[in-house]
Structures are given as C-alpha cells and as structure tokens.
Design an enzyme around this catalytic site. Structure first.
Site, mmCIF file in Angstrom:
data_model
loop_
_atom_site.group_PDB
_atom_site.id
_atom_site.type_symbol
_atom_site.label_atom_id
_atom_site.label_comp_id
_atom_site.label_asym_id
_atom_site.label_seq_id
_atom_site.Cartn_x
_atom_site.Cartn_y
_atom_site.Cartn_z
ATOM 1 N N SER A 262 3.313 -5.253 6.555
ATOM 2 C CA SER A 262 3.700 -5.920 5.374
ATOM 3 C C SER A 262 2.599 -6.681 4.488
ATOM 4 O O SER A 262 1.923 -5.931 3.954
ATOM 5 C CB SER A 262 5.085 -6.879 5.529
ATOM 6 O OG SER A 262 5.770 -6.742 4.323
ATOM 7 N N ASP B 219 -8.532 0.475 -0.781
ATOM 8 C CA ASP B 219 -8.822 1.160 -2.049
ATOM 9 C C ASP B 219 -9.688 0.782 -3.011
ATOM 10 O O ASP B 219 -10.167 1.652 -3.850
ATOM 11 C CB ASP B 219 -7.185 0.639 -2.896
ATOM 12 C CG ASP B 219 -6.179 1.790 -2.237
ATOM 13 O OD1 ASP B 219 -6.506 2.197 -1.208
ATOM 14 O OD2 ASP B 219 -4.867 1.766 -2.453
ATOM 15 N N LYS C 262 5.737 -0.867 6.566
ATOM 16 C CA LYS C 262 6.655 -1.430 5.910
ATOM 17 C C LYS C 262 6.376 -2.141 4.648
ATOM 18 O O LYS C 262 5.566 -2.792 4.311
ATOM 19 C CB LYS C 262 6.888 -2.979 6.809
ATOM 20 C CG LYS C 262 8.372 -3.405 6.453
ATOM 21 C CD LYS C 262 8.187 -4.635 5.444
ATOM 22 C CE LYS C 262 9.288 -5.238 5.196
ATOM 23 N NZ LYS C 262 9.217 -6.392 4.109
#
Length: 550
Positions: free
Chosen positions: A434, A445, A459
């Site tokens: 999470s 990224d 999650k």
C-alpha cells in the site's frame, strides 16, 4: 460527508507459522495445487483456527495466483474469524448489550448510506443484503456467539432456524438501502421470536457482514478498533509495546519496542507468551489472548514468557502509553562508502517529519548514498507516503487516485523546494504494501533510485475512516484505487524491483566479500542493496541485478 482520514493500508489476519502445512511452490495455482491448498486450509478450519486459515488462503492467492475456490474459502474464513474477534472485543459486547433495536437500525442505515455515497464501486443491494444473511448464518455456527446470545438453546433448534433464515429472508428482492435495512429488521425479528437473540445482535451482524463482503480492506470498526486505528495513525497507543503473531497456539513476540513496558520487563523478540493471567494460550484462542493484553493505562497484566532455551517465567507488566517509532535504526552502515540506512516501519502522521530529521542526521554523519528499508511495511497514511516521496522527487506525479465519485480523483504531485538528491536505494519484499508501494512505485517510475528485493504485496486501494454517529463506532471503507506515476495499477500487480533478489539463491560471499562487508550476512536483499548503493556512487562491486524492468 467528509472523510476523516485517508489510509493506504493493508489489513491482514494475524501472521502464522503453519508447521507442516505448506503453500505449494508452483508459480501459479494449478488444479493439483488448488486441491492441496484447500485440503490444508480445511485442516485449520476443522480446528477452528480461522485466523490462521484466512492468512493461509490469502498467502496462497497472493503468492501463487488467483483461484475462485480459494478466494471463496478466504472470504468464509474471514467471516468466521471476524465473529471471534468481535466477541472478544469488550466495546462490541457493550454495544450488543446497551444498543436498542432502533439504534442498531440507524447504525446499519448509516453504514449503507456511506457505502452508497463513497464506496469505490457501485454496490448491488441484493448482494449486500445476502452477505448480511451469510454473516448471521456463520455467527450461528460459532460457539462464542452462542455463549453470548444463545444460552440453553438446543443445537437442533439453532439448525432449524438457520434453514428458516436462508429460506425466508428475501434478499433477492432488495434494490435499495432502505429495503436492506428492512431485511435486517425482518431477520432480527425472526431470530428474536425463535431463538431469543436480541435484535441488536442480529442487526450488528448484518452491518459487519455487509462491510466485510465488499473487499478485504473494508470493515466495520468497533469503538475500540476505531480508537486503535487513530492511535496507529498518531504513532502511539496504550499497551505493552509488542508486535505479535499467532504461532502454534502461542503468541510469538516479533518485536518488542525499545523502552516499552515489555522491553523494560525483559521481553525480547523471539520470546513466546504461553499464558495470560494464568490462562494458557493453547486453550484459549489467540484472539482472546491478544485481547487480554489490552487494558487501561496504569493497569497490569501477568504473562508467562518462554524464551528459547530457558524455563517459563511469570512477569507482571504495567500497561503504559507507547510511542511507536516509524523511522528506525538510523545509521551509516558502510563507513568507507558512507552509505546511510534507515527502516520505515509504517506511514504515520509524524513519519515525514521523522524521516526529514533522520536525513539531516545522516547528512551530518557524512552520508553519500541512502538505503531505505520498506520490507514488511504494511502501509499507513497516503498523505504521509506522498510527503515522503516529495523529499526525493523534484517534480511530476507521485500517485493518482481514482474512485467512483469525481471527488475521489486526485493527482498528487511533487514540488522542487527541499528535495534531497542523495543516491537512493529502496528495499521491498512481498509484505511491503500500500503506502510502501506508493513510495517504491514513485521512486522507480521517476528513476530516482534503485528498487531492490521482491515484488511487493499488490494492495492498490485507499480507505477512508468514517466515524459513525451511533455507539462511537466507525467504518473503514475503500473509496479509491491508486496508480503509480506511469499509470500502472498497483492492485494485484505490486511493484516489480529493478534488482530482483531471489531469496532461495545463496550468493557467493567470498566473491562478494568486499562489496558486502557493511551488510549483515545472511540478508541477501540488504547485501544487494549495498551493492546497488555502491554502484550509484561509482564504487566497483559485483552486480546482483537479475531482472531489469526499466
């Protein structure tokens, strides 16, 4: 209808060591593996070890792929486990005893209206009502529910009423929240007339079952559970200061917080609690034993501790307020290359400020590169993870959230002032979830650092914490899903590391000795993290890159 807090948090049943029960090694669950998973899980079910069964099924799904039959078993185990957890929660028992039927109906109506207004997907009210009936049916099978609500009722009579419920409660025709409330009220009357169960107990089962049926992260919160959620967010609570997991009928001490009452009493990681106030944990449920450890500040509890290689000993431990450090073990781990290290255990309200303080400390100590350890981190506040990414990423999207309602759609972005440019390595594993995945996904990224370890939990949803007007209770409700800066969904995908460390593989420590001398031996993820940090600094060292997804 304001959301009090946004959580990016994974909610798990107690972790458990399963002895001879194992999860098959196949990369995906095939038919043979499914049969083995179901057979092993049913062993736990027959023993009434529902929390362990739930963990077992969820681990199988997470590690080896989705299977509908295993998912159904996980859902059923969760319903059974939740009954036991609720009825060992004194705040819930008080609600059953003191709340009127009208109060309970108002509470259920409020739960349904919050789902209608804010849940990430459009609810189907007939399914919502069906799940309330299913939760009540499960409760009727549980001994703890019977002890509290069905004294001196013949088991055959209970089975007759179970059939009556399933045959006569018309959940199929429910199309609105109001009809769902009426269905719960009808079931409550049927239970009262035939078994003498208080209408409040029945209606609360509907409320709890409705919430639990939506997804693994949505749940009804008792008064004590709501208080505990707020304590976790603030980073403090009243208790002994230990992290526990169920293990073969005992409570295993995973971690005792430094300076906590447990730590001061001599309790250490690896110890086991085998009795609480004279009651053996092998006889009472692990949920009840864990609940018995709770209590008001200043009160005491007697625990019997078993340390490895030592006889059992009794300790009287005073409950006190415990401050939970969210940023821990801050130090320079490689004096030659000046590689700093810190572990983030959770994403709390104060974690961004604590991380900033840790960075300045390491900077004063000469830090030239940094390893951030997120292994085992279950998540926490979404906003905390965003603020922490903002310390390292100069600009661009950090995470995007998307919900059923436009007000849940938001793009969190980075801002340049105050950005740290230190070379960065992030360690993750299959239990990094999470908010941890928001952090690791953004770093990856943006190519801001190297992510090392194993694919994370997967999650990818955000929960709002909604206080309810009745009984001091609350609702943890999934309101949105989140996506990494590249637009990739985290749910079921997780974050794939740049350096994929296969734990089963044993590194050649002689060959890697110089590169790894600062890392703990026997920890291949840490070793690979040190190598990655040294590479970012241009220090020669053996590469352990086994998978590159960039």
């Amino acid at each position: 209808m304001a959301i009090a807090l946004l959580l990016a948090l994974v909610t798990l049943a107690p972790a458990t060591v399963f002895g001879q029960i194992r999860i098959p090694d196949e990369a995906r669950i095939d038919e043979t593996a499914v049969r083995e998973v179901l057979a092993n899980g049913e062993q736990l079910e027959r023993q009434g070890r529902w929390g362990e069964a739930l963990t077992f099924y969820e681990d199988a799904l997470r590690l080896h792929g989705f299977d509908s039959s295993v998912q159904r078993k996980a859902n059923l185990a969760r319903l059974h486990y939740d009954v036991g957890r609720r009825y060992t929660d004194q705040s819930f028992v008080r609600s059953v005893q003191t709340m009127t039927r009208d109060d309970a109906l108002r509470l259920y109506d409020e739960v349904l209206k919050k789902i209608q207004a804010s849940y990430v997907d459009s609810p189907r009210w007939n399914e919502v009502s069906r799940e309330g009936v299913k939760q009540l049916d499960v409760a009727l099978k549980e001994e703890i529910f019977s002890r509290k609500n069905l004294q001196n009722v013949d088991r055959n009579r209970i089975e007759q009423v179970r059939r009556l419920l399933n045959e006569n409660v018309n959940w199929q025709g429910v199309t609105t929240p109001q009809q769902a409330v009426e269905t719960a009220n009808y079931a409550a009357e049927l239970m009262w007339q035939n078994l003498g169960v208080s209408p409040t107990a029945t209606i609360l089962e509907f409320a709890c079952g409705t919430a639990a049926s939506l997804d693994p992260y949505t749940s009804f919160l008792t008064q004590d559970q709501l208080t505990e959620v707020y304590s976790q967010i603030e980073g403090n609570f009243v208790g002994l200061g230990v992290e526990l997991k169920a293990d073969e009928g005992n409570l295993l001490i995973v971690h005792a917080i430094d300076g906590s009452p447990a730590h001061q009493a001599g309790i250490r990681s690896g110890d086991r609690i085998v009795a609480v106030d004279g009651q053996q944990t092998e006889i009472i449920s692990t949920e009840k034993a864990a609940d018995m450890l709770k209590g008001p500040i200043g009160s005491s509890v007697r625990v019997t501790i078993l340390s490895p290689g030592q006889p059992p000993r009794d300790l009287q431990v005073r409950r006190d307020r415990v401050e939970v450090p969210s940023v821990d073990n801050i130090h320079i781990m490689d004096q030659e290359s000046k590689i700093g290290y810190l572990k983030i255990t959770s994403f709390q309200k104060n974690t961004p400020a604590d991380l900033s303080s840790a960075l300045w400390k390491l900077h004063r100590d000469g830090m030239r590169a940094l390893v951030i350890d997120l292994r085992g981190n279950p998540g926490g506040l979404l906003t905390a993870s965003v603020d922490m990414v903002d310390l390292f990423v100069e600009q661009g999207t950090i995470v995007s959230t998307r919900g059923r309602n436009a007000r849940e759609d938001f793009d969190y972005t980075a801002h340049m002032p105050g950005t740290w440019r230190v070379p960065l390595v992030v360690l993750i594993d299959s239990n990094s979830a999470s908010a941890s995945e928001i952090f690791a996904g953004a770093i990856r990224d943006h190519r801001r650092g190297t992510v090392v370890g194993q694919r994370s939990y997967g999650k990818g949803s955000v929960q709002g914490i909604f206080p309810l007007a009745t009984g001091g209770t609350g609702l943890r409700l999934t309101t949105a899903k989140f996506f990494s800066p590249s637009g990739r969904a985290i749910s079921r995908n997780g974050v794939t590391p740049d350096v994929n460390v296969r734990i089963a593989a044993k590194p050649d420590l002689d060959e890697m000795k110089q590169a790894f001398e600062a890392a703990p031996k026997g920890d291949p993820v840490m070793e690979a993290g040190v190598v990655a940090a040294r590479q970012l600094l241009g220090v020669p060292g053996l590469s352990t890159r086994t998978q590159d997804q960039r």
